[in-house]
Enzyme design. Structure first.
Site, mmCIF file in Angstrom:
data_model
loop_
_atom_site.group_PDB
_atom_site.id
_atom_site.type_symbol
_atom_site.label_atom_id
_atom_site.label_comp_id
_atom_site.label_asym_id
_atom_site.label_seq_id
_atom_site.Cartn_x
_atom_site.Cartn_y
_atom_site.Cartn_z
ATOM 1 C CB ILE A 187 3.327 1.573 1.583
ATOM 2 C CG1 ILE A 187 2.501 2.423 0.981
ATOM 3 C CG2 ILE A 187 3.152 0.171 1.249
ATOM 4 C CD1 ILE A 187 2.608 2.922 -0.509
ATOM 5 C CB CYS A 188 4.307 -2.000 6.185
ATOM 6 S SG CYS A 188 5.500 -3.112 6.896
ATOM 7 C CG LEU A 189 6.876 -2.725 -0.503
ATOM 8 C CD1 LEU A 189 6.079 -4.284 -0.583
ATOM 9 C CD2 LEU A 189 6.297 -2.300 -1.777
#
Lengths: 380, 175
Positions: free
Chosen positions: B112-114
């Site tokens: 996840i890109c968070l």
């Protein structure tokens, strides 16, 4: 000059001896008797230019052994074997009472027996007879002194950590003198402990972890909601002269209370203890008490210093006893943190170290500045 | 004569033992915090998120997120893995989708890109806030830094995206 390794066999044979360079001191057991001695032996094991001292029973000072009493060609090993004869020669047996003679023929444990005085303190000996502990001193029940046998090295004590007591007490060459001096110190420290007694009993001490030990020379206690006083007595022998009082809390409250404090310090009443002087300075009847104690807050409302968890580690008290008291300058932000948890968090930030050197940092939640007064907590 | 009571020994531990005990102490603090988080989650009223340790290991959790209402993900359910480092909460957990997720900020491996799981992490975040952030990310992706370029390109046309999504989940329904 003696090589470092040359003493090894000697130390194996006489484990009660401690060596430093060409100097040796300690206790040895020969023919069931204990002897304390000091030796300077630059050409170990030869006795050329050696200085030798022996502690005789019933004596407080060491006696120098004369060169003429040493046979030519003797080594330190020979000297050790002949200690009983030398001791006998130097003891003035004619002048000793029957009781003294009894002790002369005994060992270090007889000295312990002579020191055993149940009305003054409790004396404890471990199973291996390697540790001796004096405790429950009359009038100073929480204090203790523990020494290793037979070397008489101090391994534990109850005096404040801020003074190198071991060095002071180790100067005394026998147990009796050491214990006597320890008791003298306890008397001299009466004012030091007395000043903390009221604070421990009548304030909400949040650090060190209650019950506070006799080794601490500082207290952190509640002045009012979110504001604390840190009291440090640097010199236990001069508690008032070495006293430092710091206000810790949100910036605005700290600035205002610091002014009150500095004005009050100029009118310090030497007749009163620290606790009463602080009450007078801050113009209050009493300091807040711990939660659940049933006492009232300073402003007349019920004590509201309830236990709040740290918003970083989610616990109230850390193992070291620290509780979360750091809050930011934003009165709307109700979050509190342990100083240790905040320090750890700031250190993980990329520019953590610069950040800390400039100021204590900002609240991880609302980003409001944290008072620099809290950085004092990280000094512990 | 002398009472035979053993005085406490005041031996100094070696540096190695000290370091080990320090690490153990820190691990204990982390597991204590995670236990508290678990209790908080069980008491929480949030709909559509849940999490529980995966077996005996408190440092490894399985979380579930329901697709948020009024988004193309409504009706979907996702499983995620959360692995907590020894430095938690000073460092974020490693979070991955276990259920295949077609989303601009989720790659095929489930990463996840968070920002809050990377440089914007704060020690105040917890499992609950992480899951809520991922849930809101589903409906509001950051198309400027996509991990799945195809999903990012398709996002503008929500009807088309929804159609593709249904086909994607039909294809991956067994996983």
């Amino acid at each position: 000059m003696a090589e470092p390794g040359e003493w090894d066999n000697f130390l194996l044979r006489y484990p009660g001896i401690i060596v430093s360079g060409s100097k040796a001191r300690g206790t040895v057991k020969l023919n069931g008797k204990w002897y304390r001695l000091k030796v300077v032996c630059p050409h170990f094991p030869k006795l050329e230019e050696a200085r030798l001292e022996l502690l005789l029973p019933q004596q407080v000072k060491f006696t120098k052994i004369k060169k003429e009493d040493l046979k030519a060609g003797w080594t330190l090993y020979d000297l050790m074997e002949h200690l009983p004869q030398l001791q006998h020669k130097y003891s003035d047996t004619a002048n000793l009472s029957a009781k003294s003679l009894e002790i002369t023929d005994s060992n270090i444990y007889s000295e312990i027996a002579a020191l055993y005085a149940p009305q003054d303190y409790q004396l404890e000996l471990n199973d291996a007879c390697s540790l001796l502990r004096f405790s429950k001193f009359a009038g100073y029940e929480r204090h203790y002194l523990q020494v290793a046998l037979p070397t008489l090295q101090i391994t534990a004590h109850s005096l404040p950590d801020c003074v190198p007591w071991e060095e002071q007490l180790q100067k005394y060459e026998n147990l009796t003198a050491m214990v006597q001096q320890f008791r003298n110190y306890l008397q001299h420290l009466r004012a030091f402990y007395g000043n903390f007694a009221d604070i421990d009993e009548l304030c909400y001490v949040v650090q060190p972890k209650p019950p506070v030990s006799t080794k601490h020379n500082w207290r952190l206690f509640v002045l009012r909601e979110r504001v604390f006083i840190k009291l440090v007595l640097s010199d236990p022998f001069a508690p008032i002269g070495s006293m430092s009082v710091q206000i810790i809390g949100p910036t605005q409250a700290v600035e205002e209370l610091r002014r009150t404090l500095s004005d009050g310090l100029s009118e310090w009443d030497v007749e009163l203890d620290i606790h009463k002087n602080l009450l007078r300075i801050f113009d209050i009847c009493y300091f807040p008490m711990p939660p659940g104690s049933g006492w009232m807050e300073v402003d007349g409302e019920v004590n509201s210093t309830e236990q709040k968890f740290c918003n970083i580690c989610y616990s109230y008290q850390l193992e070291e006893g620290e509780i979360p008291i750091v809050s930011c300058d934003n009165p709307q932000c109700t979050l509190v943190y342990h100083a240790a948890c905040l320090k750890e968090w700031f250190n993980t930030l990329t520019d953590g170290m610069d950040f800390l050197s400039v100021s204590f940092g900002t609240c991880p939640f609302c980003k409001t500045k944290l008072s620099t007064s809290f950085s004092e907590l990280l000094a512990n | 004569m002398a009472q035979n009571i053993s005085p406490e020994h005041s031996g100094v531990d070696s540096a190695k033992q000290g370091a080990n005990s320090c690490a153990a102490k820190h691990g204990h603090a982390v597991s204590k915090r995670l236990q508290k988080e678990l209790m908080n989650l069980m008491m929480a009223t949030e709909k559509g998120i849940s999490a529980f340790p995966d077996g005996e290991n408190i440092f490894k959790w399985i979380g579930t997120i329901a697709g948020p209402a009024n988004t193309v993900y409504v009706g979907q359910k996702y499983r995620l893995s959360l692995e907590f480092p020894n430095s938690y909460p000073y460092a974020p957990p490693a979070v991955k989708f276990l259920t295949p997720c077609f989303h601009p900020n989720v790659d095929l491996a489930g990463c996840i890109c968070l920002d809050i799981l990377k440089d914007k992490w704060s020690a105040l975040y917890d499992v609950r806030t992480i899951l809520l952030s991922i849930q809101s990310l589903l409906g509001e992706p950051n198309n400027d830094s996509p991990l799945n370029a195809q999903a990012a390109m398709m996002w503008a046309d929500q009807a088309e995206y929804k159609k593709y999504l249904d086909a994607f989940y039909e294809k991956h329904k067994d996983t």
